[in-house]
Write a protein that holds these residues in place. Structure first.
Motif, short mmCIF file in Angstrom:
data_model
loop_
_atom_site.label_atom_id
_atom_site.label_comp_id
_atom_site.label_asym_id
_atom_site.label_seq_id
_atom_site.Cartn_x
_atom_site.Cartn_y
_atom_site.Cartn_z
N THR A 55 0.83 -1.21 0.00
CA THR A 55 0.00 0.00 0.00
C THR A 55 0.86 1.25 0.00
OG1 THR A 55 -1.83 -1.11 1.13
CG2 THR A 55 -1.74 1.29 1.29
N THR A 58 2.35 1.74 -3.43
CA THR A 58 1.33 2.17 -4.38
C THR A 58 0.99 3.65 -4.17
OG1 THR A 58 0.39 -0.06 -4.45
CG2 THR A 58 -1.00 1.73 -5.23
N GLU A 59 0.88 4.06 -2.93
CA GLU A 59 0.57 5.46 -2.64
C GLU A 59 1.69 6.38 -3.11
OE1 GLU A 59 -0.12 5.38 1.55
OE2 GLU A 59 -2.24 4.79 1.35
N SER A 183 -3.39 -3.99 -9.50
CA SER A 183 -3.73 -4.33 -8.12
C SER A 183 -3.49 -5.83 -7.96
CB SER A 183 -5.20 -4.01 -7.84
OG SER A 183 -5.43 -2.62 -7.94
#
Length: 227
Positions: A55, A58-59, A183
């Motif tokens: 996460t 990805t951010e 994803s």
């Protein structure tokens, strides 16, 4: 056809019927060398096993790169967490052959430095040496280019891997686009902590069982088409 466009044709596609296909993550690597693909497979394994790190990566990619383009080589220096993930993954790279002074080693003997053990030495990395913690490299001056003996995935000195520049760029750019472009989740409802991380030793430390994952495109369709 670009590698990512080729990959897009092979990853899982969720249609109107909700059907899914699984593919080994290694199949997504087009044109890579064995050691580069092994490194990327381990990186994806660690990220799937550590959702918080995935996460965070990805951010960072969404913030720096945005969702209207893929990652290019020029964008890598602006992605410190992605670079930290690559360094953290390289705790278990390919051994290197070197000459050693002070030891009675017969002429012609091939000597391997156990960089796998160095990367897991608590005296160097602390009590969490075997845990996947990219944060240990964020803001750190440690590099993989042979000057820091705590981290020697490419070796050092005269016998350093001649492909270090290309190999490192390949790993960084391909991994960045795998994380940015799709994803990811484990198949069949497999819990993250149940993902096997068993190793198979050889000239490179590979997964005992190839990684399988489910991927879905997360960027607008036109981004994958390329120029």
């Amino acid at each position: 056809m670009s590698w990512l466009e080729h990959s897009h044709r092979r990853v899982v596609r969720r249609g109107c019927a909700g059907g899914e296909e699984h593919t080994a993550s290694g199949d997504l690597i087009v044109g890579g060398t064995d050691t580069s693909s092994v490194t990327i497979e381990w990186a994806m394994s660690e990220l799937l096993r550590n959702p918080a790190a995935l996460t965070k990566a990805t951010e960072e990619l969404d913030r720096v790169i945005g969702r209207e383009r893929l990652v290019t080589e020029g964008g890598i220096p602006s992605l410190p967490y992605l670079e930290a993930i690559v360094k953290e993954t390289m705790h278990a790279p390919t051994p290197s052959d070197v000459s050693m002074d002070g030891y009675d080693v017969p002429t012609g003997t091939l000597v391997f430095v156990n960089v796998w053990a160095i990367g897991r030495d608590p005296a160097v990395w602390g009590h969490a040496a075997e845990e996947f913690r990219p944060e240990r490299f964020v803001g750190s001056s440690l590099d993989v280019k042979g000057q820091d003996f705590e981290l020697l995935p490419f070796g050092s000195g005269r016998r350093i891997c001649p492909g270090i520049g290309l190999g490192l760029k390949m790993v960084q750019v391909i991994l960045a686009n795998l994380v940015h472009g799709f994803s990811w989740k484990l198949p069949d409802g497999l819990a993250n902590e149940k993902l096997s991380m068993e190793e198979k030793f050889g000239l490179s430390v590979q997964r005992m069982v190839p990684l399988e994952a489910v991927a879905e495109p997360r960027l607008p369709a036109h981004v994958y088409a390329g120029p």
